[in-house]
Write an enzyme that holds these catalytic residues in place. Structure first.
Site, PDB file in Angstrom:
ATOM      1  CE1 TYR A  83      -4.282   1.280   0.166  1.00 60.71           C
ATOM      2  CE2 TYR A  83      -3.435   2.759   1.835  1.00 60.71           C
ATOM      3  CZ  TYR A  83      -4.420   2.398   0.949  1.00 60.71           C
ATOM      4  OH  TYR A  83      -5.557   3.167   0.853  1.00 60.71           O
ATOM      5  CG  ASN A 198     -23.802  -5.856  -1.151  1.00 57.06           C
ATOM      6  OD1 ASN A 198     -24.462  -5.196  -0.363  1.00 57.06           O
ATOM      7  ND2 ASN A 198     -23.492  -7.134  -0.977  1.00 57.06           N
ATOM      8  CB  SER A 199     -18.370  -2.147  -1.756  1.00 53.91           C
ATOM      9  OG  SER A 199     -18.655  -0.824  -2.188  1.00 53.91           O
ATOM     10  NE  ARG A 221     -19.567 -11.073  -6.640  1.00 53.48           N
ATOM     11  CZ  ARG A 221     -18.566 -10.955  -5.785  1.00 53.48           C
ATOM     12  NH1 ARG A 221     -17.331 -10.987  -6.212  1.00 53.48           N
ATOM     13  NH2 ARG A 221     -18.785 -10.814  -4.492  1.00 53.48           N
ATOM     14  NE  ARG A 223     -25.438 -11.084  -4.726  1.00 54.58           N
ATOM     15  CZ  ARG A 223     -24.509 -10.467  -4.008  1.00 54.58           C
ATOM     16  NH1 ARG A 223     -24.428 -10.672  -2.720  1.00 54.58           N
ATOM     17  NH2 ARG A 223     -23.650  -9.644  -4.576  1.00 54.58           N
ATOM     18  CG  PHE A 318     -11.874   9.848  -4.303  1.00 56.96           C
ATOM     19  CD1 PHE A 318     -11.796  11.219  -4.357  1.00 56.96           C
ATOM     20  CD2 PHE A 318     -12.044   9.241  -3.063  1.00 56.96           C
ATOM     21  CE1 PHE A 318     -11.901  11.994  -3.200  1.00 56.96           C
ATOM     22  CE2 PHE A 318     -12.154   9.997  -1.902  1.00 56.96           C
ATOM     23  CZ  PHE A 318     -12.080  11.377  -1.976  1.00 56.96           C
TER      24      PHE A 318
END
Lengths: 398, 398
Positions: A83, A198-199, A221, A223, A318
């Site tokens: 990182y 959904n994050s 995604r 499902r 960002f």
């Protein structure tokens, strides 16, 4: 000795989980932090160490007691050494051994909620008992206590927030807010498209957009049972929820045109990359902006040059750390205040989370084992919720 | 009848190739333009048509005599119907047949140099004899004569320019200038990197950068004998010339660091796409900008998301047509004046070019055949220079 998964009652007088902020000097207690001395797999390189009570904070610093600190994906990358933002080594918490000048350590943790416990000379605008969040990256929030420069923290409003709100304030909500605010001048009724909806950030984007009167098209995604997810995202304020498979549907464009009344979509937020992002970018209109803040697919961002040239698409990244570096203290305080207000009003939910408490009776060996096992389980995808770490001061006899 | 490849002397009195601007009403002459009625392969769909002398220009329009007009790659895409900028149909140059209300045509040509021949009521700032370039796209410059709105053209300085300079002024030099000017505030001594450095725009970038005191690292395709190309680009002002193969060289980064003294490169210009562009983007420093104006490799632009997020790379497109649409007349006039001054001072060379003249004695059938063969040869890559079209008024008896 078992490690409790909820806050032990022993110090509940001191470390209040509610928003009432009891305060104690608790001079008899030791401190603990989670450290590493070299980069690698967190499940192998992290250790818990105990260190003595810190000296009174030097001028222009405050002594902080950390109440709750998340383990974010970026923390893992930081420990792995991949990182770009790295902690400075710490060598002043012990007189010998780990954390001393002879054996500096990296203290883990970038984000967290802390309470001011002592105030050094020259400190302005902070008092004992104040809740604060970090305004500098990599301050080492997986600690019970640190002395940090007072301009390295930002004060939260006096009441109304949960610890989970405060602990998860400075990375994801700020990212969501700033991406909606900083690239396109959006008006009420405008449309925004995003993937990874959904994050943690995706869900915050939905809520902040809703609060601003913006419509969102949210890709996730696919499902087997889409129902609960769609219901959840809609309950947060999602206008439309679609799957990446829907991007291959030839009728999608006309469907979207119907929803938007033909209005151009000018902002797309991306944390996925790869083909679904290329397809999403093609839904954008003239003079639009694609803002990337993650690459969960680990695939690069591939865009037809014609989108750039003829549609004047601009592709940005960002990173909240960079935003913070390039904005004034006033701007940052205003942002935190805005977000805290939304949280207090119930417009911005804390993420679903699990609190892992490492209590006072746990030895360093046990704490090390526990922390490593958490990271091993995270790597296996066991936790589907945000993991929040609550370190309690080890008892002198632990 | 053979078609001359250089200007025939017949009308040299009128259509002066020098910068002395003789002027004649030449009322007896007919007009000619290159048109198409449906999109397709230019070598199949283009036709030359002859049309009568136009009526005096209506209010707020000027009558133009086109002196020299390039065939640009974008013109081919326009005729094929795959370019986003399209000409409006023309239906007022003939009373019957092609170009009449019954059979509207698209007149080819986006860029060109023209001379004002007649001025309608209300026209300001233009006089007979003035040289002008087009300020609106797709005005149909492959014509001998058009009446166009006076605000659709921009006047050139009164002397000192060649026809080739004027004919190639509004697409490539403006693109090169604006890409160097519009994205990063560059100071003398700063470095810029570009690919396709041997393209028409690339060579202009080198010259304008040189004039501004900027250093350029120029990537080109490698070839057996690099010498002449390197010499040529260096003679234009290139600081360094490298090949796409050099991008795979692990020592490139340290080599560049040595050249720049460790200064970040913050602007990259791209007309290639694909892997060499990804590699070039990785040479950029913090807060940099990649500006794409072409995709010669026909491969998309693929960038690691981390460059966007952590290095704050922004990826833009540049299209002069869009710049023109979004800038004021004053800004455009200033730009043209600046470029014309640089050309007059010898700091900006006209592109290497071939002039194809279609003379007055050529029939429409012959002219059609000639034009189509030019495009067939261009498709085969025969011309390695800019092709400039000089249409001369057909004699009444042709």
């Amino acid at each position: 000795m078992p490690i409790s998964l909820s806050s032990t009652p022993m110090f509940s007088r001191i470390i209040s989980q509610s928003s009432s902020r009891a305060f104690s000097t608790s001079s008899a207690l030791l401190n603990r932090c989670i450290v590493y001395t070299q980069n690698g797999d967190p499940a192998q390189v992290l250790s818990a160490i105990t260190y003595p009570k810190l000296p009174s904070p030097p001028p222009n610093t405050v002594n902080l007691k950390f109440l709750l600190s998340p383990i974010n994906p970026a923390d893992i990358n930081t420990i792995e050494g991949v990182y770009p933002s790295r902690p400075k080594p710490t060598s002043n918490i012990a007189t010998s051994g780990l954390g001393s000048q002879d054996q500096p350590v990296f203290v883990g943790g970038n984000e967290g909620l802390a309470q001011v416990v002592d105030v050094g000379e020259g400190v302005q605008g902070l008092e004992n008992g104040d809740w604060v969040v970090m305004d500098q990256p990599q301050l080492g929030t997986w600690s019970t206590s640190r002395n940090v420069p007072f301009h390295g923290v930002i004060k939260l409003p006096a009441s109304g927030l949960t610890e989970a709100h405060g602990a998860t304030m400075t990375v994801n909500p700020t990212t969501a807010y700033n991406m909606l605010d900083g690239f396109v001048k959006l008006q009420e009724g405008d449309w925004v498209v995003q993937n990874g909806a959904n994050s943690a950030v995706g869900q915050l984007v939905i809520q902040i957009a809703k609060e601003r009167g913006l419509n969102t098209i949210n890709f996730v995604r696919s499902r087997d049972d889409m129902g609960p997810l769609v219901t959840h995202l809609e309950s947060l304020g999602a206008t439309k929820v679609l799957t990446y498979d829907d991007l291959n549907d030839r009728s999608l464009r006309s469907k979207i045109k119907e929803w938007t009344g033909g209005q151009d979509i000018r902002l797309a937020l991306n944390c996925v990359g790869g083909d679904p992002t290329t397809a999403m970018a093609k839904l954008l209109g003239q003079d639009s902006h694609l803002v990337s803040y993650g690459a969960m697919s680990k695939k690069p961002l591939s865009l037809p040059t014609s989108l750039h040239i003829f549609k004047n698409l601009t592709s940005h990244g960002f990173w909240q750390t960079n935003w913070s570096r390039t904005h004034s203290r006033t701007e940052k305080e205003e942002l935190i205040t805005k977000l805290a207000e939304m949280m207090k009003e119930g417009k911005l939910k804390a993420p679903e989370h699990t609190i892992i408490t490492i209590g006072p009776q746990v030895s360093d060996e046990e704490a090390t084992e526990k922390v490593r096992s958490i990271f091993a389980e995270m790597a296996e995808g066991k936790f589907r919720k945000k993991v929040l770490l609550k370190l309690e001061e080890p008892a002198a006899c632990a």
